[in-house]
Design a protein around this motif. Structure first.
Motif, PDB file in Angstrom:
ATOM      1  N   ASN A 189     -15.474  -3.945 -20.284  1.00  0.00           N
ATOM      2  CA  ASN A 189     -15.325  -5.095 -20.137  1.00  0.00           C
ATOM      3  C   ASN A 189     -14.137  -5.745 -19.925  1.00  0.00           C
ATOM      4  OD1 ASN A 189     -18.219  -5.698 -19.851  1.00  0.00           O
ATOM      5  ND2 ASN A 189     -18.250  -6.114 -21.985  1.00  0.00           N
ATOM      6  N   LYS A 190     -12.955  -4.862 -19.400  1.00  0.00           N
ATOM      7  CA  LYS A 190     -11.752  -5.204 -19.174  1.00  0.00           C
ATOM      8  C   LYS A 190     -11.338  -5.154 -17.700  1.00  0.00           C
ATOM      9  CE  LYS A 190     -10.395  -4.002 -23.945  1.00  0.00           C
ATOM     10  NZ  LYS A 190      -9.639  -3.409 -24.716  1.00  0.00           N
ATOM     11  N   VAL A 191     -10.345  -5.835 -17.000  1.00  0.00           N
ATOM     12  CA  VAL A 191      -9.852  -5.505 -16.029  1.00  0.00           C
ATOM     13  C   VAL A 191      -8.186  -4.936 -16.357  1.00  0.00           C
ATOM     14  CG1 VAL A 191      -8.980  -6.381 -13.472  1.00  0.00           C
ATOM     15  CG2 VAL A 191     -11.509  -6.839 -14.496  1.00  0.00           C
ATOM     16  N   PHE A 192      -7.778  -4.019 -15.912  1.00  0.00           N
ATOM     17  CA  PHE A 192      -6.659  -3.796 -16.156  1.00  0.00           C
ATOM     18  C   PHE A 192      -5.802  -4.151 -14.685  1.00  0.00           C
ATOM     19  CE2 PHE A 192      -6.640  -0.796 -19.710  1.00  0.00           C
ATOM     20  CZ  PHE A 192      -7.658  -0.915 -19.969  1.00  0.00           C
ATOM     21  N   GLU A 193      -4.892  -4.980 -14.921  1.00  0.00           N
ATOM     22  CA  GLU A 193      -4.121  -5.626 -13.890  1.00  0.00           C
ATOM     23  C   GLU A 193      -2.485  -5.064 -13.858  1.00  0.00           C
ATOM     24  OE1 GLU A 193      -5.043  -9.668 -12.888  1.00  0.00           O
ATOM     25  OE2 GLU A 193      -3.042 -10.096 -12.313  1.00  0.00           O
ATOM     26  N   TYR A 194      -1.978  -4.485 -12.921  1.00  0.00           N
ATOM     27  CA  TYR A 194      -0.869  -3.787 -12.863  1.00  0.00           C
ATOM     28  C   TYR A 194       0.390  -4.972 -12.399  1.00  0.00           C
ATOM     29  CZ  TYR A 194      -3.006   0.398 -14.295  1.00  0.00           C
ATOM     30  OH  TYR A 194      -3.681   1.435 -14.952  1.00  0.00           O
ATOM     31  N   THR A 195       1.322  -4.885 -13.135  1.00  0.00           N
ATOM     32  CA  THR A 195       2.703  -5.923 -12.579  1.00  0.00           C
ATOM     33  C   THR A 195       3.729  -5.353 -13.086  1.00  0.00           C
ATOM     34  OG1 THR A 195       3.264  -7.949 -13.062  1.00  0.00           O
ATOM     35  CG2 THR A 195       2.058  -7.021 -14.754  1.00  0.00           C
ATOM     36  N   GLY A 196       4.723  -6.092 -12.792  1.00  0.00           N
ATOM     37  CA  GLY A 196       6.185  -5.418 -13.379  1.00  0.00           C
ATOM     38  C   GLY A 196       6.933  -4.984 -12.092  1.00  0.00           C
ATOM     39  N   GLU A 197       8.260  -5.044 -12.392  1.00  0.00           N
ATOM     40  CA  GLU A 197       9.009  -4.255 -11.049  1.00  0.00           C
ATOM     41  C   GLU A 197       8.626  -3.077 -11.007  1.00  0.00           C
ATOM     42  OE1 GLU A 197      12.203  -2.457 -13.111  1.00  0.00           O
ATOM     43  OE2 GLU A 197      11.628  -2.987 -14.663  1.00  0.00           O
ATOM     44  N   GLY A 198       8.322  -2.149 -11.589  1.00  0.00           N
ATOM     45  CA  GLY A 198       7.908  -0.816 -11.297  1.00  0.00           C
ATOM     46  C   GLY A 198       6.925  -0.573 -10.398  1.00  0.00           C
ATOM     47  N   ILE A 199       6.199  -1.520  -9.841  1.00  0.00           N
ATOM     48  CA  ILE A 199       5.104  -1.592  -8.775  1.00  0.00           C
ATOM     49  C   ILE A 199       5.489  -1.440  -7.544  1.00  0.00           C
ATOM     50  CG2 ILE A 199       3.030  -2.619 -10.418  1.00  0.00           C
ATOM     51  CD1 ILE A 199       3.231  -4.947  -8.517  1.00  0.00           C
ATOM     52  N   SER A 200       6.774  -2.039  -7.327  1.00  0.00           N
ATOM     53  CA  SER A 200       7.327  -2.138  -5.782  1.00  0.00           C
ATOM     54  C   SER A 200       7.767  -0.686  -5.372  1.00  0.00           C
ATOM     55  CB  SER A 200       8.753  -3.079  -6.265  1.00  0.00           C
ATOM     56  OG  SER A 200       9.565  -2.427  -6.767  1.00  0.00           O
ATOM     57  N   SER A 201       7.913   0.125  -6.282  1.00  0.00           N
ATOM     58  CA  SER A 201       8.156   1.384  -5.807  1.00  0.00           C
ATOM     59  C   SER A 201       6.788   2.447  -5.664  1.00  0.00           C
ATOM     60  CB  SER A 201       9.150   2.229  -6.697  1.00  0.00           C
ATOM     61  OG  SER A 201       8.563   2.131  -7.998  1.00  0.00           O
ATOM     62  N   LEU A 202       5.684   1.914  -5.881  1.00  0.00           N
ATOM     63  CA  LEU A 202       4.536   2.584  -5.691  1.00  0.00           C
ATOM     64  C   LEU A 202       3.802   2.137  -4.413  1.00  0.00           C
ATOM     65  CD1 LEU A 202       3.046   2.289  -9.159  1.00  0.00           C
ATOM     66  CD2 LEU A 202       4.148   4.223  -8.481  1.00  0.00           C
ATOM     67  N   THR A 203       3.420   2.974  -3.486  1.00  0.00           N
ATOM     68  CA  THR A 203       2.794   2.678  -2.291  1.00  0.00           C
ATOM     69  C   THR A 203       1.402   2.350  -2.687  1.00  0.00           C
ATOM     70  OG1 THR A 203       2.073   5.168  -1.886  1.00  0.00           O
ATOM     71  CG2 THR A 203       4.193   4.579  -0.948  1.00  0.00           C
ATOM     72  N   VAL A 204       0.598   1.797  -1.617  1.00  0.00           N
ATOM     73  CA  VAL A 204      -0.875   1.570  -1.812  1.00  0.00           C
ATOM     74  C   VAL A 204      -1.391   2.897  -1.963  1.00  0.00           C
ATOM     75  CG1 VAL A 204      -2.845   0.875  -0.525  1.00  0.00           C
ATOM     76  CG2 VAL A 204      -0.797  -0.792  -0.430  1.00  0.00           C
ATOM     77  N   PRO A 205      -1.405   3.829  -1.426  1.00  0.00           N
ATOM     78  CA  PRO A 205      -2.240   5.332  -1.939  1.00  0.00           C
ATOM     79  C   PRO A 205      -1.907   5.536  -3.353  1.00  0.00           C
ATOM     80  CG  PRO A 205      -1.351   5.564   0.310  1.00  0.00           C
ATOM     81  CD  PRO A 205      -0.661   4.345  -0.149  1.00  0.00           C
ATOM     82  N   GLU A 206      -0.695   5.424  -3.463  1.00  0.00           N
ATOM     83  CA  GLU A 206      -0.283   5.769  -5.088  1.00  0.00           C
ATOM     84  C   GLU A 206      -0.788   4.595  -6.043  1.00  0.00           C
ATOM     85  OE1 GLU A 206       4.168   7.698  -5.377  1.00  0.00           O
ATOM     86  OE2 GLU A 206       4.063   5.979  -4.384  1.00  0.00           O
ATOM     87  N   ARG A 207      -0.854   3.530  -5.916  1.00  0.00           N
ATOM     88  CA  ARG A 207      -1.704   2.468  -6.596  1.00  0.00           C
ATOM     89  C   ARG A 207      -3.183   2.756  -6.558  1.00  0.00           C
ATOM     90  NH1 ARG A 207       1.252  -3.351  -4.405  1.00  0.00           N
ATOM     91  NH2 ARG A 207       3.223  -2.706  -4.866  1.00  0.00           N
ATOM     92  N   ALA A 208      -3.675   3.065  -5.594  1.00  0.00           N
ATOM     93  CA  ALA A 208      -4.986   3.505  -5.332  1.00  0.00           C
ATOM     94  C   ALA A 208      -5.339   4.414  -6.406  1.00  0.00           C
ATOM     95  CB  ALA A 208      -5.488   3.582  -4.127  1.00  0.00           C
ATOM     96  N   THR A 209      -4.445   5.751  -6.410  1.00  0.00           N
ATOM     97  CA  THR A 209      -4.579   6.714  -7.429  1.00  0.00           C
ATOM     98  C   THR A 209      -5.061   6.219  -9.149  1.00  0.00           C
ATOM     99  OG1 THR A 209      -3.609   8.380  -6.159  1.00  0.00           O
ATOM    100  CG2 THR A 209      -3.624   8.531  -8.592  1.00  0.00           C
ATOM    101  N   ILE A 210      -4.146   5.283  -9.133  1.00  0.00           N
ATOM    102  CA  ILE A 210      -4.320   4.343 -10.479  1.00  0.00           C
ATOM    103  C   ILE A 210      -5.530   3.419 -10.621  1.00  0.00           C
ATOM    104  CG2 ILE A 210      -3.150   3.011 -11.904  1.00  0.00           C
ATOM    105  CD1 ILE A 210      -0.217   3.944 -10.671  1.00  0.00           C
TER     106      ILE A 210
END
Ligand code: MIC
Ligand code: SF4
Length: 642
Positions: A189-210
Motif C-alpha cells: 500500500n505504498k507508492v515509491f515516488e522518485y525525486t532529487g537532482e539524481g533523477i536528471s541523469s537517468l533516462t526514461v528506460p533507466e527509470r523504467a527499470t526502477i
C-alpha cells in the motif's frame, strides 16, 4: 498544501473517495494492457460483462509470454485474443513485437494518465510519469468495461536520489538498493515516488527499470515525475504531443523519505531465491556461472542491449557459459540489427531469442541441474527458471555481460572503461506489428480454440463455511508456487481444470488430490502469501478445487484482491502464533459468517482440536459485498453460466 506527483494524478482521476491515506478510493482508468497468459481469462470475463466496446481511452492486448507454440494451444489463444481485440476496440500487439511493458513504454504510455495492466510489472510505465498498476485479469476486464479501479489510498515514499551513478553501476543497482532496504514485504500500500537532482541523469528506460522492479517491493506502484527527460524520450519516439509536465510541488508532503547517494552505490546482485536478498557483487566471492540471460521487461531496452554489445565486442563468452539474449521489443532488435550491435552479440557467442518474456517465465532455457544462472530479470524465486535445484542471481546487464566473458559473477567496473552508450538520435519507429481495432466490431467473429474452457465461478456465500485444512505453507509463498508457470503449463492458461492438477505442487505434491478428496477446504499460510505475479489463476484454480478461504499471517496486495474477486475469503490471523496450532486435515468451521463479516474479529472453530481462534478480514465494505455475492462477476450482471 502542495501535492506529490502521485496525488496529482490520483486527484485528476478520483471517482470514489477522498485523498485520505488508508481509505479506499476508486479511480478512473485511462488505459489498460493485457498480455496473453493473463489475457485470455481477462477477455473471457470481459465478454461475460456484455459490453460492446472498451470504454477506456486506449486498451492494448500484447502477445509476449506464451510464444513457444509447442502445440496449437498458444497459437489458438493468440487468435482468440486477436479477434476479441479487433471486435471490442483494442489494439493488438502481435507476437514478435515485444514485451508488453517495454512496448507500452515506447509506444503508448502517457504522462499523467492511469494504466491498469493484467501483469504485475505494469508499473514500468511509471518511468514516464504515468500512474501504472498491476491487477488481476478481472479488475482489468472491469476497467475495460468502464468501471473504476479500487485501491487503498497509498502512503507515498519519497525516494530522493542524490549525485550520479559511477561507471559500471546501473539503474538496476538503484532498485536493488531499495529492495535491500525495504524487502519484498515493505512496499504494501505504498507508492515509491522518485525525486532529487539524481533523477536528471537517468533516462526514461533507466527509470523504467526502477519502476518495473518496484513490483518486487509489493508496492502499489512506483513513479517518476514527467520532466524534460520524459519530453526528450517522447520526442525520440515521435510522441512529443503526449508530453505533459508533472512535478511534485515544493511543499508536497510525503509519508516516508529515504535518500540514496548514487555515487556510493556499487554493482549488486539479488542472490537466491529472493529479489531482496541483495549483496554487492564484490562481496560474493568466486561464483561460477553456467548461464547468463539478458532481457526481460526490467532490462531489455536499446541502451541495455547496446551496453552488453559493446562489452562483448570482440570477446568470446566463457567455455562453460550459455549466453541468451531476449530483446525487449521489435524496435530494440531492429535498431541493434541496423547499427551492428546484434552482430557483436552474435559473434561473441550469444544465443538470440525472439522479443518476448522467454526464459523469465520459464519458456525455455532452464539452467542445468544445480546450475547457476545470472539474469538481468526481476524475479529469482526457486524453480521459476524451470530447474528447481538451480541458483538464480539477478543483476544489471553490465554485470551480466562481463560475467558471461569471465565465467564468474564479476564486478564490471574495470571492464567498462571507455564504454559510454548514449540515447540514440531517434528510435526506429515502425508500428506494423500493432493491429488497429475495427471501427465497428459488430460483424467480427471471435475464434475460440478447443483449449479455451469455461472458467469457474464462485457461489453466493452461505452462512456456514466449513472444510478441512488442505495445506499449510510458510512465509513468502509466491504465485509461482500456487500456480506454477513454465513451458509445460503456460499453454493451459485458458484451461483451469488442466491447471488444477498442478496447484501448489512445489509446496506439496498431494495438494490437488487432497483438495478433491475433501471437497475443498482451507489453505493456511504465513506472511506475504501470494507475492509476485498478478495471475488470477492463483485464485481461480483454488476456487475450482473448492478452496473457500485462505488463512494467512498476511497477504500480497494483488493476490488478496484476486481472492476477493473470486469469492474466496482472505482471512488473517489476529494472533500470528495461532498459525503454529493448526495442522493439515484439521476441520474448521466459520459459523454465521454472513453476520461475522461485519465484525472486527471473526471467530473460527477448530472442530478437530476443540479450539477457537480469532481472525481478521482486513477489507473494505465494497469487498465484503463481493464476497457475499461469491465474486465480482456475480455483481456485474455477467452472462456466462459456465
Ligand atoms: C510474471 O512475471 O510472473 C508474469 C508471468 O509476467 C506474471 C503474469 C502471469 O502470471 O501471467 C505477472 O508478473 O503478473
Ligand atoms: Fe514477462 Fe518476465 Fe516481465 Fe513477467 S517479469 S512480464 S514474465 S519479462
Amino acid at each position: 498544501m502542495g501535492l506529490t506527483v502521485t496525488e496529482k494524478i490520483i486527484k485528476e482521476h478520483l471517482k470514489v473517495g477522498k485523498l485520505q491515506r488508508g481509505t479506499e478510493i476508486g479511480i478512473i482508468v485511462d488505459q489498460t494492457l493485457t498480455q496473453d497468459s493473463t489475457g485470455t481469462m481477462a477477455y473471457l470475463q470481459f465478454e461475460a460483462m456484455g459490453v460492446d466496446k472498451v470504454r477506456t481511452k486506449k486498451s492494448v492486448a500484447y502477445i509476449d509470454h506464451n510464444m513457444l507454440q509447442t502445440g496449437p494451444e498458444n497459437a489458438d489463444d493468440h487468435l482468440y485474443i486477436q479477434t476479441v481485440a479487433k471486435k471490442y476496440g483494442i489494439y493488438f500487439s502481435k507476437p514478435g513485437n515485444g514485451i508488453c511493458h517495454q512496448v507500452h513504454l515506447e509506444r503508448f504510455a502517457v504522462p499523467g494518465e492511469t494504466l491498469l495492466g493484467s501483469d504485475s510489472h505494469t508499473p514500468t510505465s511509471g518511468g514516464l510519469g504515468m500512474l501504472a498498476m498491476g491487477a488481476g485479469g478481472l479488475d482489468v476486464a472491469v476497467a475495460m468495461a468502464g468501471g473504476e479501479y479500487y485501491i487503498t489510498m497509498p502512503h507515498i515514499v519519497k525516494v530522493e536520489l542524490k549525485g550520479k551513478l559511477k561507471l559500471g553501476v546501473a539503474a538496476k543497482d538503484i532498485i536493488l538498493e531499495v529492495l535491500k532496504r525495504y524487502t519484498v514485504v515493505g512496499g504494501l500500500n505504498k507508492v515509491f515516488e522518485y525525486t532529487g537532482e539524481g533523477i536528471s541523469s537517468l533516462t526514461v528506460p533507466e527509470r523504467a527499470t526502477i519502476t518495473n522492479m518496484g513490483a518486487e517491493l509489493g508496492a502499489t506502484t512506483s513513479i517518476f515525475p514527467s520532466d524534460e527527460v520524459t519530453l526528450e524520450f517522447l520526442r525520440l519516439q515521435g510522441r512529443e504531443n503526449d508530453f505533459r509536465e508533472i512535478l511534485a510541488d515544493e511543499d508536497a508532503l510525503y509519508d516516508e523519505e529515504i535518500t540514496i547517494d548514487l555515487d556510493r552505490l556499487e554493482p549488486m546482485a539479488a542472490c537466491p531465491h529472493s529479489p531482496d536478498n541483495v549483496e554487492p557483487v564484490s562481496n560474493l566471492g568466486k561464483i561460477k556461472v553456467n548461464q547468463v540471460a539478458i532481457g526481460s521487461c526490467t532490462n531489455s531496452s536499446y541502451m541495455d542491449l547496446m551496453k552488453a554489445a559493446e562489452l562483448l565486442d570482440g570477446k568470446t563468452i566463457a567455455e562453460d557459459v550459455s549466453l541468451v539474449i531476449s530483446p525487449g521489443s521489435k524496435q530494440v532488435l531492429n535498431m541493434l540489427a541496423e547499427n551492428g550491435g546484434l552482430a557483436k552479440l552474435i559473434s561473441a557467442g550469444a544465443r538470440i531469442l525472439e522479443s518476448g518474456c522467454g526464459p523469465c517465465i520459464g519458456m525455455g532455457q532452464a539452467p542445468i541441474t544445480n546450475g547457476v544462472s545470472l539474469r538481468t530479470f526481476n524475479r529469482n524465486f526457486q524453480g521459476r527458471c524451470g530447474t528447481t535445484s538451480a541458483d538464480v542471481y539477478l543483476s544489471s546487464p553490465e554485470v551480466a555481460a562481463v560475467s558471461a566473458i569471465t565465467g564468474y559473477i564479476t564486478n564490471p567496473t574495470e571492464y567498462i572503461e571507455g564504454i559510454n552508450i548514449e540515447m540514440p538520435e531517434k528510435f526506429l519507429i515502425n508500428d506494423n506489428l500493432i493491429v488497429e481495432p475495427a471501427e465497428d466490431g459488430k460483424d467480427i467473429e471471435i475464434i475460440r480454440g478447443p483449449n479455451i474452457k469455461p472458467f469457474p465461478k464462485g457461489k453466493a456465500m452461505g452462512n456456514t463455511v466449513e472444510g478441512r485444512i488442505l495445506i499449510k505453507v510458510k512465509d513468502d509463498i509466491t504465485t509461482d508456487h500456487i500456480m506454477p508457470s513454465n513451458a509445460k503449463l503456460l499453454p493451459y492458461r485458458s484451461n483451469i481444470p488442466y491447471l488444477s492438477e498442478y496447484c501448489l505442487i512445489p509446496c506439496d505434491s498431494e495438494f490437488p488430490s487432497r483438495a478433491k478428496e475433501n471437497g475443498g477446504g482451507f489453505i493456511i499460510a504465513g506472511l506475504n502469501y501470494g507475492q509476485g505475479s498478478s495471475r488470477e489463476h492463483a485464485a481461480l484454480v483454488p476456487l475450482y478445487l473448492g478452496v473457500k478461504g485462505v488463512i494467512a499471517k498476511s497477504f500480497a496486495r494483488i493476490h488478496k484482491q484476486n481472492l476477493i474477486n473470486n469469492g474466496i475469503l482472505p482471512l488473517e490471523f489476529k494472533s500470528k502464533e495461532d498459525y503454529d496450532d493448526l495442522d493439515i486435515l484439521d476441520e474448521l468451521v466459520l459459523e454465521d459468517i454472513l453476520g461475522q463479516l461485519d465484525k472486527e474479529d471473526i471467530s473460527i472453530l477448530n472442530k478437530t482440536k476443540g479450539k477457537r481462534y480469532l481472525l481478521n478480514l482486513n477489507i473494505k465494505e465494497r469487498e465484503k459485498n463481493i464476497l457475499r455475492a461469491g465474486g465480482l462477476l456475480n455483481l456485474k450482471g455477467e452472462k456466462n453460466d459456465a
